[in-house]
Structure formats: structure tokens, C-alpha cells
Scaffold this motif. Structure first.
Motif, mmCIF file in Angstrom:
data_model
loop_
_atom_site.group_PDB
_atom_site.id
_atom_site.type_symbol
_atom_site.label_atom_id
_atom_site.label_comp_id
_atom_site.label_asym_id
_atom_site.label_seq_id
_atom_site.Cartn_x
_atom_site.Cartn_y
_atom_site.Cartn_z
ATOM 1 N N LEU A 1 12.343 -3.987 -9.847
ATOM 2 C CA LEU A 1 11.098 -3.224 -9.994
ATOM 3 C C LEU A 1 10.981 -2.159 -8.917
ATOM 4 C CD1 LEU A 1 8.372 -2.820 -11.384
ATOM 5 C CD2 LEU A 1 7.419 -4.589 -9.904
ATOM 6 N N SER A 2 11.358 -2.492 -7.697
ATOM 7 C CA SER A 2 11.305 -1.518 -6.609
ATOM 8 C C SER A 2 12.213 -0.327 -6.894
ATOM 9 C CB SER A 2 11.702 -2.188 -5.289
ATOM 10 O OG SER A 2 11.710 -1.257 -4.224
ATOM 11 N N LEU A 3 13.439 -0.598 -7.357
ATOM 12 C CA LEU A 3 14.370 0.481 -7.667
ATOM 13 C C LEU A 3 13.851 1.343 -8.810
ATOM 14 C CD1 LEU A 3 17.776 -1.440 -7.382
ATOM 15 C CD2 LEU A 3 16.801 0.185 -5.750
ATOM 16 N N LEU A 4 13.279 0.698 -9.850
ATOM 17 C CA LEU A 4 12.740 1.458 -10.980
ATOM 18 C C LEU A 4 11.577 2.346 -10.557
ATOM 19 C CD1 LEU A 4 12.813 -1.216 -13.836
ATOM 20 C CD2 LEU A 4 14.274 0.799 -13.606
ATOM 21 N N LEU A 5 10.703 1.821 -9.686
ATOM 22 C CA LEU A 5 9.567 2.615 -9.208
ATOM 23 C C LEU A 5 10.034 3.810 -8.396
ATOM 24 C CD1 LEU A 5 7.048 -0.179 -8.143
ATOM 25 C CD2 LEU A 5 6.850 1.366 -10.082
ATOM 26 N N ILE A 6 11.039 3.612 -7.567
ATOM 27 C CA ILE A 6 11.563 4.725 -6.759
ATOM 28 C C ILE A 6 12.169 5.793 -7.659
ATOM 29 C CG2 ILE A 6 13.290 5.367 -5.049
ATOM 30 C CD1 ILE A 6 12.886 2.583 -3.792
ATOM 31 N N VAL A 7 12.951 5.368 -8.654
ATOM 32 C CA VAL A 7 13.571 6.324 -9.574
ATOM 33 C C VAL A 7 12.494 7.087 -10.351
ATOM 34 C CG1 VAL A 7 14.992 6.539 -11.641
ATOM 35 C CG2 VAL A 7 15.721 5.042 -9.775
ATOM 36 N N ALA A 8 11.479 6.364 -10.844
ATOM 37 C CA ALA A 8 10.408 7.015 -11.609
ATOM 38 C C ALA A 8 9.617 7.991 -10.751
ATOM 39 C CB ALA A 8 9.473 5.950 -12.190
ATOM 40 N N ALA A 9 9.344 7.626 -9.504
ATOM 41 C CA ALA A 9 8.588 8.511 -8.623
ATOM 42 C C ALA A 9 9.370 9.780 -8.313
ATOM 43 C CB ALA A 9 8.228 7.770 -7.335
ATOM 44 N N VAL A 10 10.661 9.611 -8.039
ATOM 45 C CA VAL A 10 11.504 10.785 -7.768
ATOM 46 C C VAL A 10 11.607 11.657 -9.012
ATOM 47 C CG1 VAL A 10 13.834 11.535 -7.179
ATOM 48 C CG2 VAL A 10 12.795 9.617 -5.951
ATOM 49 N N TRP A 11 11.744 11.028 -10.187
ATOM 50 C CA TRP A 11 11.823 11.770 -11.441
ATOM 51 C C TRP A 11 10.549 12.594 -11.658
ATOM 52 C CZ3 TRP A 11 15.492 11.988 -15.507
ATOM 53 C CH2 TRP A 11 15.030 12.582 -16.684
ATOM 54 N N LYS A 12 9.395 11.981 -11.433
ATOM 55 C CA LYS A 12 8.141 12.700 -11.643
ATOM 56 C C LYS A 12 7.979 13.844 -10.646
ATOM 57 C CE LYS A 12 3.199 12.031 -12.374
ATOM 58 N NZ LYS A 12 2.088 11.053 -12.478
ATOM 59 N N LEU A 13 8.373 13.620 -9.395
ATOM 60 C CA LEU A 13 8.297 14.686 -8.399
ATOM 61 C C LEU A 13 9.206 15.848 -8.786
ATOM 62 C CD1 LEU A 13 8.266 12.637 -5.064
ATOM 63 C CD2 LEU A 13 6.376 13.928 -6.053
ATOM 64 N N ASP A 14 10.360 15.518 -9.332
ATOM 65 C CA ASP A 14 11.278 16.574 -9.763
ATOM 66 C C ASP A 14 10.727 17.306 -10.978
ATOM 67 O OD1 ASP A 14 14.030 17.864 -9.772
ATOM 68 O OD2 ASP A 14 14.015 16.937 -11.764
ATOM 69 N N ASP A 15 10.022 16.564 -11.860
ATOM 70 C CA ASP A 15 9.498 17.165 -13.088
ATOM 71 C C ASP A 15 8.225 17.969 -12.829
ATOM 72 O OD1 ASP A 15 9.380 17.543 -15.967
ATOM 73 O OD2 ASP A 15 7.722 16.117 -15.960
ATOM 74 N N LYS A 16 7.294 17.396 -12.051
ATOM 75 C CA LYS A 16 6.005 18.041 -11.811
ATOM 76 C C LYS A 16 6.011 18.955 -10.599
ATOM 77 C CE LYS A 16 3.901 15.695 -15.107
ATOM 78 N NZ LYS A 16 3.316 16.324 -16.313
ATOM 79 N N GLY A 17 6.939 18.714 -9.672
ATOM 80 C CA GLY A 17 6.947 19.500 -8.444
ATOM 81 C C GLY A 17 5.987 18.919 -7.415
ATOM 82 N N LEU A 18 6.059 19.388 -6.196
ATOM 83 C CA LEU A 18 5.223 18.900 -5.104
ATOM 84 C C LEU A 18 4.833 20.065 -4.209
ATOM 85 C CD1 LEU A 18 4.019 16.520 -3.436
ATOM 86 C CD2 LEU A 18 6.199 16.441 -2.208
ATOM 87 N N ASN A 19 3.540 20.223 -4.030
ATOM 88 C CA ASN A 19 3.041 21.253 -3.122
ATOM 89 C C ASN A 19 3.121 20.717 -1.699
ATOM 90 O OD1 ASN A 19 1.788 23.464 -1.938
ATOM 91 N ND2 ASN A 19 -0.278 22.780 -2.473
ATOM 92 N N ALA A 20 4.257 20.898 -1.076
ATOM 93 C CA ALA A 20 4.503 20.343 0.258
ATOM 94 C C ALA A 20 3.920 21.270 1.318
ATOM 95 C CB ALA A 20 5.995 20.153 0.467
ATOM 96 N N ASN A 21 2.620 21.093 1.551
ATOM 97 C CA ASN A 21 1.924 21.932 2.544
ATOM 98 C C ASN A 21 2.090 21.343 3.945
ATOM 99 O OD1 ASN A 21 0.364 19.827 1.394
ATOM 100 N ND2 ASN A 21 -1.488 20.639 2.352
ATOM 101 N N PHE A 22 3.305 21.426 4.462
ATOM 102 C CA PHE A 22 3.600 20.889 5.789
ATOM 103 C C PHE A 22 2.713 21.562 6.849
ATOM 104 C CE2 PHE A 22 7.603 20.182 3.508
ATOM 105 C CZ PHE A 22 7.814 18.851 3.769
ATOM 106 N N PHE A 23 2.089 20.730 7.699
ATOM 107 C CA PHE A 23 1.287 21.184 8.831
ATOM 108 C C PHE A 23 0.139 22.117 8.393
ATOM 109 C CE2 PHE A 23 5.409 20.172 10.680
ATOM 110 C CZ PHE A 23 5.037 19.357 11.736
ATOM 111 N N ARG A 24 -0.333 21.946 7.140
ATOM 112 C CA ARG A 24 -1.490 22.717 6.676
ATOM 113 C C ARG A 24 -2.460 21.793 5.945
ATOM 114 N NH1 ARG A 24 2.507 26.164 4.815
ATOM 115 N NH2 ARG A 24 1.923 25.736 2.653
ATOM 116 N N PRO A 25 -3.095 20.874 6.667
ATOM 117 C CA PRO A 25 -4.016 19.944 6.009
ATOM 118 C C PRO A 25 -5.297 20.637 5.533
ATOM 119 C CG PRO A 25 -4.084 19.639 8.371
ATOM 120 C CD PRO A 25 -2.973 20.603 8.110
#
Length: 339
Positions: free
Chosen positions: A315-339
Motif C-alpha cells: 500500500l505504501s508503494l502504491l500510494l507513493i507511485v500514485a502521488a508521483v503520478w498525480k504530481l506529474d499529471d497535474k503539476g506542482l506550483n513549487a513556490n520555494f521561499f514564497r509563502p
């Protein structure tokens, strides 16, 4: 350690945003205090300073029972207010409940289901503190601490369920697919902020901030204890007060830095749930039980623990794969050091 630290970072991000929202509600634009708005980093720093000042007052988990009770009361209060007000205000017009076909079929739908599991796992976090708390309870052969701890766990998770399930059910009923990633409180403010007293909304944010302050003490205490244990073991003497204060300031500084550097950490909740929450819930305890109790190989309890632990790994491996897949599909607004 890493789940405690990650929880404290999430609390800084949540509370800092809540304090900023509270300030904006109280100080309307055009007023004198309205022109004194602070940046996200400054709000994070204010919360961290408050949390660390309070942390200096309590030496161990056993001493923060009243702090924990205060956090529980405020958590129940703001959760109940959010879903009760959502019901009383009614649903906005044109609420949609339909999920697009692309989001519920194929790999995307499978990934969304697994991501939901990751979020649920993270929402019920706290299991990493159970043994820490149990270690502070009195225990003997007639009254082992595991019995009172078991009752405490049952009551605690019943209260958590009483808070979270109404939020989820009422939130979806009231706002459907209009709920933003920030959660139901943001949706309520968006749709009902104009017809709700700012003092009522302000009270919700105050309770939410107090809950975060008290939770920070609970989640940070195991990290404080471990760092103090490392010092005491290396120096072969008790940890003096000034070192204890320095350790807590150091930990607070690290969590503040991570919160400022990664203010988008909440969007990584499914990934964190797969990496941290699931192993601590299903994997480590099962294999620890087998290692410590040494049951008969291939017996009932040996097979049960081995099976649950193995399922937890999958389950842990599946969750990690799914989370990475979604981040790759939806993208991530990585606002580093800009809270």
C-alpha cells in the motif's frame, strides 16, 4: 522524528495562513491596521515564536495534559462550527457533484483513489505518539499501561472521527466540487463570507490557531526528548536547562526554515502519507511485534502480522507511485521561499 517534524512544519504553514486570514478579517482595507499587513514568512515566524515560548514551559509529554485538552476542545469547536454553519447557510446555487470521466477512469482514477487513501492516512496521524505517551503512564503487572492507553486511543479516534467525518460529508454536500485544495474553511469563507459575521469567522480562525499551537507542543515533544537523549548519552550527564532551551530553539528554527522553504508542503500530503504515515501504521508495528514477541513461525499471529505488514508495504508503494503520478499529471506550483 521525521513524522513529528513534518507535522510541526504543516502546523506552522496552517497556523501562519490562519493568522494572516484572521488579521485580514479584523483589519479591513483602508483602516490604519489594514495598511500594516505582514508577509507570509513573518506570520510563520510569529507562530513559531509563540509555539517555542510555550514549549519552554513544559519539560515532557506528561506535563502537557492540559495543553492537549485545550487543543482537543478548540479542534472540536472549530470543526463543529464549520460544518454546522455550512448546513445553516445552505448550498450555493449550481453546486456540482459530478466527477469528470477522465478523473474516475483509467490510471487517473486509480491514482485519485490511492491519493485519497494517503490523505486519510495523514488525517488520522498521531499513532507515532502513542508509545511516547504510553511511556509516561504508570504501569505494573496488575494495571499495565497498555490497557489505559488502549482506552485513550479508542476515545481519541472516536473524537477525531466525530470531527472529520461531518466535515467531509457536509463539506461535499454543501460545496461539491467547488471545494478548493485549501479545504472547507476556504470554501465557506468564499461562499458565505459576506453574509456571516466577521466575529464568527474570526472565532473559527482563533480556535484553529490555538489548536495548531497546542498540537505543535505534542508533536514536537518526541523530537525534543530524542535530541535531549542524544545529548545526555554523549555527555554522560543530565541535560541542563540552557541546553534544553537551545535544543528547542534549534528544532523550532529547523521547522520554520522548512515551512518557509516548502510552503506548498500540504499539496504533497498523499506522498508524505505514503512515505511516512502508512509504514508507521501498518508496517513497523507488525514486524516489531514479530521481532520482540517471537511467536511460533507460521502460526496464526505470526502469519497475521506478517500479512498485514506486507500489505502495508504494498500500500505504501502504491500510494507513493500514485502521488508521483498525480504530481506529474497535474503539476506542482513549487513556490520555494514564497509563502
Amino acid at each position: 522524528m521525521y513524522l513529528s517534524g513534518g507535522s510541526c512544519v504543516m502546523l506552522i504553514i496552517t497556523a501562519g495562513s490562519s493568522m494572516e486570514q484572521l488579521f485580514n478579517i479584523i483589519c479591513e482595507e483602508g483602516t490604519m491596521c489594514g495598511s500594516m499587513s505582514l508577509s507570509g514568512t513573518q506570520w510563520f515566524l510569529i507562530f513559531t515564536c509563540i509555539a517555542l515560548i510555550i514549549a519552554q514551559l513544559f519539560p515532557n509529554l506528561n506535563s502537557i495534559a492540559r495543553v492537549s485538552l485545550t487543543g482537543a476542545i478548540t479542534s472540536i469547536g472549530y470543526c463543529t462550527m464549520i460544518w454546522a454553519l455550512s448546513i445553516s447557510k445552505g448550498r450555493p446555487n449550481d453546486v456540482s457533484y459530478g466527477i469528470p470521466v477522465a478523473d474516475r477512469t483509467g490510471m487517473t482514477g486509480f491514482g485519485n483513489i490511492l491519493n485519497a487513501f494517503g490523505i486519510i492516512m495523514l488525517a488520522f496521524r498521531g499513532h507515532n505518539l502513542i508509545l511516547e505517551i504510553q511511556g509516561t503512564l504508570p504501569s505494573d503487572s496488575k494495571h499495565p499501561s497498555r490497557k489505559s492507553m488502549w482506552r485513550g486511543v479508542m476515545v481519541s479516534y472516536m473524537i477525531i472521527a466525530m470531527c472529520l467525518f461531518p466535515l467531509a460529508i457536509v463539506g461535499f454536500w454543501a460545496y461539491g466540487n467547488e471545494i478548493p485544495e485549501e479545504g472547507i474553511l476556504t470554501a465557506f469563507t468564499k461562499f458565505h463570507g459576506q453574509d456571516t459575521s466577521k466575529y464568527v469567522i474570526g472565532l473559527i480562525y482563533i480556535w484553529l490557531t490555538i489548536s495548531c499551537i497546542t498540537s505543535y507542543q505534542i508533536y514536537a515533544m518526541p523530537a525534543f526528548d530524542n535530541l535531549e537523549f542524544i545529548y545526555a548519552s554523549s555527555k554522560k550527564r543530565r541535560c541542563p536547562g540552557w541546553v534544553r532551551a537551545g535544543i528547542r530553539l534549534f528544532f523550532g528554527g529547523v521547522t520554520f526554515f522548512v515551512a518557509v522553504a516548502f510552503p506548498f508542503l500540504g499539496k504533497l500530503a498523499p506522498l508524505i502519507g505514503g512515505m511516512a504515515a502508512v509504514p508507521l501504521t501498518f508496517v513497523y508495528p507488525c514486524f516489531m511485534w514479530i521481532s520482540i514477541r517471537k511467536p511460533r513461525p507460521k502460526g496464526a499471529m505470526w502469519s497475521l502480522n506478517l500479512g498485514v505488514g506486507s500489505i502495508g508495504i504494498v500500500l505504501s508503494l502504491l500510494l507513493i507511485v500514485a502521488a508521483v503520478w498525480k504530481l506529474d499529471d497535474k503539476g506542482l506550483n513549487a513556490n520555494f521561499f514564497r509563502p
